[in-house]
Motif scaffolding. Structure first.
Motif, PDB file in Angstrom:
ATOM      1  N   TYR A 423       0.835  -1.204   0.000  1.00  0.00           N
ATOM      2  CA  TYR A 423       0.000   0.000   0.000  1.00  0.00           C
ATOM      3  C   TYR A 423       0.867   1.250   0.000  1.00  0.00           C
ATOM      4  O   TYR A 423       1.770   1.415   0.829  1.00  0.00           O
ATOM      5  CB  TYR A 423      -0.923  -0.006   1.211  1.00  0.00           C
ATOM      6  N   PHE A 424       0.532   2.137  -0.926  1.00  0.00           N
ATOM      7  CA  PHE A 424       1.305   3.373  -1.109  1.00  0.00           C
ATOM      8  C   PHE A 424       1.295   4.214   0.172  1.00  0.00           C
ATOM      9  O   PHE A 424       2.321   4.747   0.602  1.00  0.00           O
ATOM     10  CB  PHE A 424       0.696   4.148  -2.287  1.00  0.00           C
ATOM     11  N   ALA A 428       4.528   5.546   2.436  1.00  0.00           N
ATOM     12  CA  ALA A 428       4.787   6.986   2.539  1.00  0.00           C
ATOM     13  C   ALA A 428       4.801   7.414   4.004  1.00  0.00           C
ATOM     14  O   ALA A 428       5.687   8.165   4.447  1.00  0.00           O
ATOM     15  CB  ALA A 428       3.719   7.746   1.750  1.00  0.00           C
ATOM     16  N   LEU A 429       3.825   6.943   4.781  1.00  0.00           N
ATOM     17  CA  LEU A 429       3.782   7.297   6.199  1.00  0.00           C
ATOM     18  C   LEU A 429       5.009   6.761   6.943  1.00  0.00           C
ATOM     19  O   LEU A 429       5.524   7.397   7.869  1.00  0.00           O
ATOM     20  CB  LEU A 429       2.508   6.729   6.831  1.00  0.00           C
ATOM     21  N   GLN A 436      12.433  10.917   6.886  1.00  0.00           N
ATOM     22  CA  GLN A 436      13.377  10.666   5.789  1.00  0.00           C
ATOM     23  C   GLN A 436      12.781  11.231   4.488  1.00  0.00           C
ATOM     24  O   GLN A 436      12.237  10.519   3.654  1.00  0.00           O
ATOM     25  CB  GLN A 436      13.650   9.166   5.656  1.00  0.00           C
ATOM     26  N   GLU A 437      12.847  12.553   4.357  1.00  0.00           N
ATOM     27  CA  GLU A 437      12.239  13.204   3.180  1.00  0.00           C
ATOM     28  C   GLU A 437      12.944  12.818   1.883  1.00  0.00           C
ATOM     29  O   GLU A 437      12.306  12.644   0.852  1.00  0.00           O
ATOM     30  CB  GLU A 437      12.275  14.740   3.347  1.00  0.00           C
ATOM     31  N   GLU A 438      14.264  12.700   1.959  1.00  0.00           N
ATOM     32  CA  GLU A 438      15.004  12.338   0.750  1.00  0.00           C
ATOM     33  C   GLU A 438      14.595  10.952   0.268  1.00  0.00           C
ATOM     34  O   GLU A 438      14.394  10.719  -0.935  1.00  0.00           O
ATOM     35  CB  GLU A 438      16.506  12.391   1.032  1.00  0.00           C
ATOM     36  N   ALA A 439      14.455  10.012   1.202  1.00  0.00           N
ATOM     37  CA  ALA A 439      14.025   8.662   0.833  1.00  0.00           C
ATOM     38  C   ALA A 439      12.584   8.686   0.319  1.00  0.00           C
ATOM     39  O   ALA A 439      12.236   7.962  -0.623  1.00  0.00           O
ATOM     40  CB  ALA A 439      14.138   7.733   2.032  1.00  0.00           C
ATOM     41  N   LEU A 440      11.736   9.530   0.945  1.00  0.00           N
ATOM     42  CA  LEU A 440      10.353   9.653   0.479  1.00  0.00           C
ATOM     43  C   LEU A 440      10.321  10.165  -0.956  1.00  0.00           C
ATOM     44  O   LEU A 440       9.549   9.662  -1.806  1.00  0.00           O
ATOM     45  CB  LEU A 440       9.592  10.603   1.406  1.00  0.00           C
TER      46      LEU A 440
END
Length: 945
Positions: A423-424, A428-429, A436-440
């Protein structure tokens, strides 16, 4: 969406056993298989050979032994051609596939053969090449067997048999259980030999071209010292090594050695200098295998398993994790299992007892390998083995992603998660909670790249979210000088994202939202960059103009050459950089419509200096002289600029435009009014001349220059009356305004239409005749010459009339002679049989033939007239029906009829015989007519068939 893993039918096992439908007449002693060729020893003296491609055609060979010798072991080479039969009496027999007779190898006598190392590189169907032979006494011999074809005398097949080495254990020489020859890189050979407890490796190079000389040089390297070996303490009394070769004619990739303590297995690395054994592991025998009671008998190696043959069962062990994955128990009625062997060419495994033969098919061996690799965290290998099974690949990717996340390898985790069906929102959550914004971002980028073109809503959502994340990240990094390199790298990634062709459609459809995001972050730099990508150059140019970056704005216009943008922004740009703007206009050439630029020029020239107006003139001149524009507005505007600033150029422009009103592109009336307002009289005179208003032109020219007026007066060449009137105007002006008698006389000489009597009324009464004496005399002389000329013309006319009368009389008397044999040019029949015509060109025609040729080519009105004349002629030729008319009346009627008939004939001749039908215009006019009438073409063509 998740994957549905449904198996519609029971999956077949990896090792699928099949009992061979074969009841041996005697007990099976030994069985070997290679290259689909199966050989088995039955009883004491029988050998059975079967080509598995033709199993219904077995071949039986008798050994022909009278003694008590028994078959000890059999060895079959990789081609299935050479069979060695070792007897328990230390003898060895040889049988080639192509012959029926068993041959004894005399040189081998006295040796109990335990193993054979075949030469896979030089061996053929008739020759084994150098091979290695291991004996029960621990000796290794080198030998070669060759079958001579077509020889009259039978020769021994064994070429030579020489000892090259002796294998020993701690107690002395030990039986050579197995031999294997492999070739590595750069001519290096590896020879593996095993005893009951040891595994030896002999390594050495054989020079290229000397392979036929054998392997003695390799063993000679180890004459003084033992080669490298592996040793284990336990002892089965024998050992066996198996190899796995992925495809035919390639080197083995892995090995498994069955010995006393267990199974040593691993891979083969041919790049290593001394030992090719690599990744070695030992599978220790479990508790249910007791080497004193039910010790293993044989071993076979497949890609991911090795199979052990026990007296009553077969065990399959996975080489990846050492787990027993398959066990097959055989019924007691079949007897004890004797041997297991693998045919490497077809990947089939054979097992036999003394009574029964079984065959195992290996099917989809790698089906569950991915799961094992996954559990070992070898995710790349796991993905390799389930790339054709998306439901398994998804499980591997999810496990890898979770593994990377747990180990804080967030970017790698994001890449894997993006490829899964998880599940997307959950993923994302997960990254958001871990901050981890870069990984997101990496996850969203990968997810976006995997979306289908039809998933437009998801694409829009991800694109907008990524834009927001990039802008937030750039905003954080921009103020931190220590993160400058990261900022530049992130900015480059963001620009790559914006310019990606895959995202172009989505970004274009949602560009308003992207602009709002960029504006909310105050990122004007990327707003301009995005506008350029979207080809929204209007926004880019407007941005530069608002920030007084006029050169940049013009560069954008020049680079993208959009006409509409030039029209929109030129009024602003020309106020600040006029010369560069005009240069840009000129570089655009005919792509710009100069009429749309005139408002910008007018607005600019009204508030500019003469120097700036020159730029406007420069562009208008380019349009007129280079682009050859014919639009009236352009020429009118250029005229107005000339009239305002360049009077000299004005007149030259008007003269260059010419005097033909149909080829002049400016408005004559507008030009006249413009020149009159600015007092450019010479220009006005030129315009009057073009408009053919010669009187106005002369009147205005007299105010400027008499010579100019004279040039105007001669222009109406076809109207002598007007020319005379114009010259009288000039003469009156010269006499009355300039009071110059000599100049007035000069006017008489300039115009032949003026006479002295025309000019005299303009002179005052007090002028003496002396001034006109010469002019009067000249006038009288001219009159006298004119009278003489008229007399001469009258005499010439009289002479011409007389000559014409003489020519007419001569033509009346002209005749031609016709020979009796002459024929009509049309019908080729004799000419004199019927009325005919003779033409000056020499052609002769019957009257009716000529009429038939001429009539179809006559105009309709002449055809009608000719038919009418023929009717009249026919009417006059009929005899009178009245026989009682008076004689005088008859004579008168005859005379009138005869005269009328001659006239009709003459009219017909004028039409029919006006010219020769072959030489005249009629023939020339008919040159483009087809020989066959198109309407009669089909009929004509049928007549030829």
């Amino acid at each position: 969406s998740g994957y549905v893993n449904a198996r519609l039918e029971k999956e077949t096992p990896i090792f699928n056993k099949q009992r061979i439908d074969f009841a041996p007449p005697e007990k099976i002693n030994s069985l070997v298989v290679s290259s689909n060729q199966l050989c088995m020893s039955l009883g004491k003296d029988t050998l059975l050979r079967i080509d598995l491609g033709k199993p219904d055609e077995p071949n039986q060979v008798e050994l022909g032994r009278k003694d008590e010798a028994k078959v000890y072991k059999m060895f079959l080479d990789h081609t299935g051609s050479h069979l060695l039969i070792a007897l328990n009496t230390s003898e060895c027999l040889y049988l080639n596939r192509s012959v029926q007779k068993v041959r004894a190898l005399s040189r081998w006598k006295g040796h109990l053969i335990e193993s054979v190392g075949w030469n896979k590189f030089l061996g053929s169907e008739t020759n084994t090449g150098p091979i290695l032979v291991g004996t029960a006494q621990g000796h290794i011999y080198e030998a070669e067997i060759s079958v001579s074809e077509g020889s009259l005398f039978s020769t021994n097949p064994d070429q030579y048999f020489r000892q090259v080495y002796t294998l020993e254990e701690e107690s002395g020489p030990a039986p050579v259980c197995c031999l294997e020859i492999e070739r590595g890189i750069e001519g290096k050979f590896f020879i593996i030999a095993t005893t009951r407890k040891r595994l030896f490796q002999f390594v050495g190079k054989v020079p290229e071209g000397t392979e036929q000389q054998g392997f003695g040089s390799i063993f000679a390297l180890h004459a003084d010292h033992l080669p490298s070996f592996r040793e284990f303490p336990a002892n089965l009394g024998f050992s066996e090594i198996a190899f796995y070769t992925p495809k035919l004619r390639s080197n083995p990739r892995s090995f498994a050695w069955m010995m006393g303590n267990g199974v040593l297995y691993g891979t083969l690395d041919y790049s290593r200098p001394d030992s090719i054994l690599s990744d070695e592991r030992v599978w220790v025998y479990p508790a249910d295998i007791d080497i004193t009671v039910n010790k293993p008998i044989s071993i076979v190696l497949t890609q991911f398993h090795f199979l052990l043959l026990l007296p009553d069962r077969v065990k399959a062990v996975c080489t990846l994790n050492g787990q027993v994955v398959f066990q097959d128990l055989f019924q007691e009625k079949f007897g004890l299992l004797t041997r297991m062997i693998k045919d490497t060419t077809v990947q089939q495994i054979w097992i036999h007892t003394e009574k029964v033969v079984f065959r195992y098919h290996v099917q989809r061996e790698s089906r569950d390998v991915w799961k094992m690799y996954m559990n070992m965290n070898k995710f790349d290998l796991a993905k390799e083995y389930c790339k054709d099974r998306p439901e398994c690949l998804d499980i591997v990717l999810a496990k890898e992603a979770e593994h990377c996340f747990q180990n804080k390898r967030y970017l790698d985790s994001a890449k894997c998660y993006a490829l899964t069906q998880n599940y997307f929102e959950e993923i994302a959550l997960k990254f958001i909670e871990a901050k981890q914004e870069e990984a997101l971002m990496e996850f969203l980028i990968k997810k976006l790249s995997n979306l289908k073109p039809s998933e437009k809503t998801q694409t829009t959502l991800l694109t907008t979210w990524l834009t927001e994340l990039y802008l937030n990240w750039l905003g954080v990094l921009e103020g931190d000088l220590s993160q400058r390199n990261l900022y530049l790298d992130t900015r480059e990634k963001f620009r790559t994202f914006l310019s990606s062709p895959k995202n172009k459609e989505c970004l274009f459809n949602n560009r308003a939202s992207i602009y709002e995001l960029l504006a909310s972050h105050g990122d004007t730099e990327h707003m301009v960059y995005f506008a350029v990508i979207m080809q929204d150059y209007e926004r880019v140019v407007a941005h530069h103009c608002q920030h007084d970056e006029y050169d940049e704005a013009l560069n954008v216009l020049s680079r993208h050459r959009d006409e509409k943008l030039f029209y929109k922004f030129s009024p602003v740009l020309i106020q600040h950089i006029p010369k560069k703007v005009v240069d840009a206009w000129i570089s655009m050439g005919s792509r710009l419509d100069a009429r749309n630029l005139i408002p910008a020029l007018v607005n600019y020239s009204q508030s500019a200096s003469t120097q700036q107006i020159n730029e406007a003139i420069r562009y208008m001149e380019f349009c007129v002289y280079q682009l050859e524009e014919t639009q009236q507005a352009i020429h009118n505007y250029l005229l107005s600029l000339y009239a305002l600033c360049r009077p000299d150029s004005l007149l030259s422009y008007l003269e260059q435009a010419g005097t033909n009103p149909n080829r002049i592109h400016y408005d004559l009336k507008y030009a006249l009014r413009l020149c009159a307002e600015h007092g450019h009289h010479r220009a006005c005179v030129h315009i009057y001349k073009v408009m053919e208003l010669y009187e106005e032109a002369v009147d205005l020219a007299l105010q400027v220059d008499v010579d100019l007026a004279k040039s105007c007066a001669d222009l109406p060449e076809d109207d002598e009356e007007l020319r005379k009137k114009l010259w009288l105007k000039i003469a009156r002006h010269v006499v009355q305004e300039e009071k110059d008698v000599k100049k007035a006389m000069a006017c008489l000489s300039s115009c032949t239409l003026l006479k002295i009597e025309d000019v005299l009324p303009f002179f005052p009464d007090f002028v003496t005749i002396d001034h006109f004496k010469e002019a009067i005399c000249n006038s009288l002389e001219d009159y006298n010459k004119h009278i003489e000329e008229l007399k001469r013309e009258m005499e010439e006319a009289t002479q011409s009339a007389r000559r014409i009368r003489e020519d007419i009389q001569e033509m009346r008397n002209k005749y031609g002679s016709v020979e009796p044999q002459e024929k009509c040019a049309a019908c080729d029949f004799p000419l004199l049989n019927r009325p005919f015509y003779l033409f000056l060109c020499g052609h002769m025609f019957h009257y009716d033939c000529l009429l038939q040729a001429v009539f179809p080519n006559l105009p309709a009105y002449k055809q009608a007239k000719l038919e009418d004349l023929q009717k009249k002629l026919a009417a006059t030729s009929q005899p009178s029906k009245s026989y009682h008319r008076p004689k005088d009346t008859d004579t008168i009627s005859l005379g009138k009829g005869q005269q009328s008939r001659e006239q009709i004939k003459a009219d017909i001749d004028d039409i029919v015989a006006a010219e020769c039908v072959y030489c005249g215009e009629l023939m020339i006019r008919s040159i483009d007519k087809p020989f066959i009438d198109p309407q009669k073409y089909e009929e004509e063509m049928q007549s030829w068939l």
